[in-house]
Write a protein that holds these residues in place. Sequence first.
Motif, PDB file in Angstrom:
ATOM      1  N   VAL A 253       5.912 -13.790   0.521  1.00 60.20           N
ATOM      2  CA  VAL A 253       7.225 -14.113  -0.048  1.00 60.20           C
ATOM      3  C   VAL A 253       7.470 -15.599   0.178  1.00 60.20           C
ATOM      4  CG1 VAL A 253       9.673 -13.562  -0.089  1.00 60.20           C
ATOM      5  CG2 VAL A 253       8.000 -11.766   0.437  1.00 60.20           C
ATOM      6  N   PHE A 254       7.228 -16.400  -0.829  1.00 63.74           N
ATOM      7  CA  PHE A 254       7.367 -17.850  -0.699  1.00 63.74           C
ATOM      8  C   PHE A 254       8.789 -18.268  -0.344  1.00 63.74           C
ATOM      9  CE2 PHE A 254       3.775 -17.986  -3.936  1.00 63.74           C
ATOM     10  CZ  PHE A 254       2.817 -18.363  -3.012  1.00 63.74           C
ATOM     11  N   THR A 255       9.781 -17.580  -0.905  1.00 66.68           N
ATOM     12  CA  THR A 255      11.182 -18.005  -0.785  1.00 66.68           C
ATOM     13  C   THR A 255      11.946 -17.241   0.300  1.00 66.68           C
ATOM     14  OG1 THR A 255      11.612 -16.541  -2.678  1.00 66.68           O
ATOM     15  CG2 THR A 255      11.401 -18.896  -3.123  1.00 66.68           C
ATOM     16  N   ASP A 256      11.218 -16.598   1.194  1.00 68.54           N
ATOM     17  CA  ASP A 256      11.849 -15.861   2.295  1.00 68.54           C
ATOM     18  C   ASP A 256      12.735 -16.797   3.111  1.00 68.54           C
ATOM     19  OD1 ASP A 256      12.505 -13.959   4.198  1.00 68.54           O
ATOM     20  OD2 ASP A 256      10.600 -14.131   5.259  1.00 68.54           O
ATOM     21  N   ARG A 257      13.974 -16.381   3.375  1.00 70.90           N
ATOM     22  CA  ARG A 257      14.918 -17.219   4.116  1.00 70.90           C
ATOM     23  C   ARG A 257      15.105 -16.775   5.564  1.00 70.90           C
ATOM     24  NH1 ARG A 257      17.101 -15.919  -0.855  1.00 70.90           N
ATOM     25  NH2 ARG A 257      18.300 -14.219   0.050  1.00 70.90           N
TER      26      ARG A 257
END
Length: 260
Positions: A253-257
């Motif tokens: 998940v590239f955009t995991d926050r």
Amino acid sequence: MIELKTPREIEEMKPAGRFVGGILKELQETTKVGTNLLEIDEFVHKKIVDRKGAESCYVDYAPDFGTGPFAHYICTSVNDAVLHGVPYDYSLKDGDLVSLDLAISVDGWVADSAVSFVVGKDPDPEDLRIIKCTEEALAAAIDVAKPGNRLGDISNTIGDVAREYGYPINLEFGGHGVGHIMHGDPHVPNDGRAHHGYKLREGLVIAIEPWFLKTTDEIFQDPKDGWTLRASDGSRGAHSEHTIAITENGPIVFTDRTNL
């Protein structure tokens, strides 16, 4: 054409994902009652200007589903607006449901993500419920994004979660391939048939984006700005999105926050 990324290219995409995820995390933490949508847009503009190699995917973007080039750095959709919301001079009020959608290119690679939340001290439980539905649908879809499964497995999983909650499903807009451009093949609808469609392969990078409205699956384009998509019956909606890569060791998940 569907493009598969090499392991090296997947590594090269990670900075864009962290950048987009970090901006959305900061905006979710700082956006409150009284925040103006144009302030959010300017915040993102400054972040892009200050980051070497970063470029907006939205400014001057002119697909066939919009009216003229988009002129802002982020999509801000509020209440009955669910997608492609154009920032304008509006200060958020207590109880507003906000969806922020952001796509940025860093060193030539794109990441795309969205988050929904309610501002104020007394959120409507029904708003929190539809947000939770999009988040659960996204997480469940990511779980099945593995080599050997089918694109229909992702879509069907999203649709199943929506049905469990009782929300209607619109198939006009959904997820998509991501790479050097923001919107590529394949299209990832928010409902479909399990075990059907494109066979998922290592190196496939897609944005998965469940979005739902409370009581309708029909939307219309706001004639005032030619972009913002609103519920036909005025009901509220929510939108969650991540850019992911399919690998033999499970989805990245590239955009995991969560760990930023």
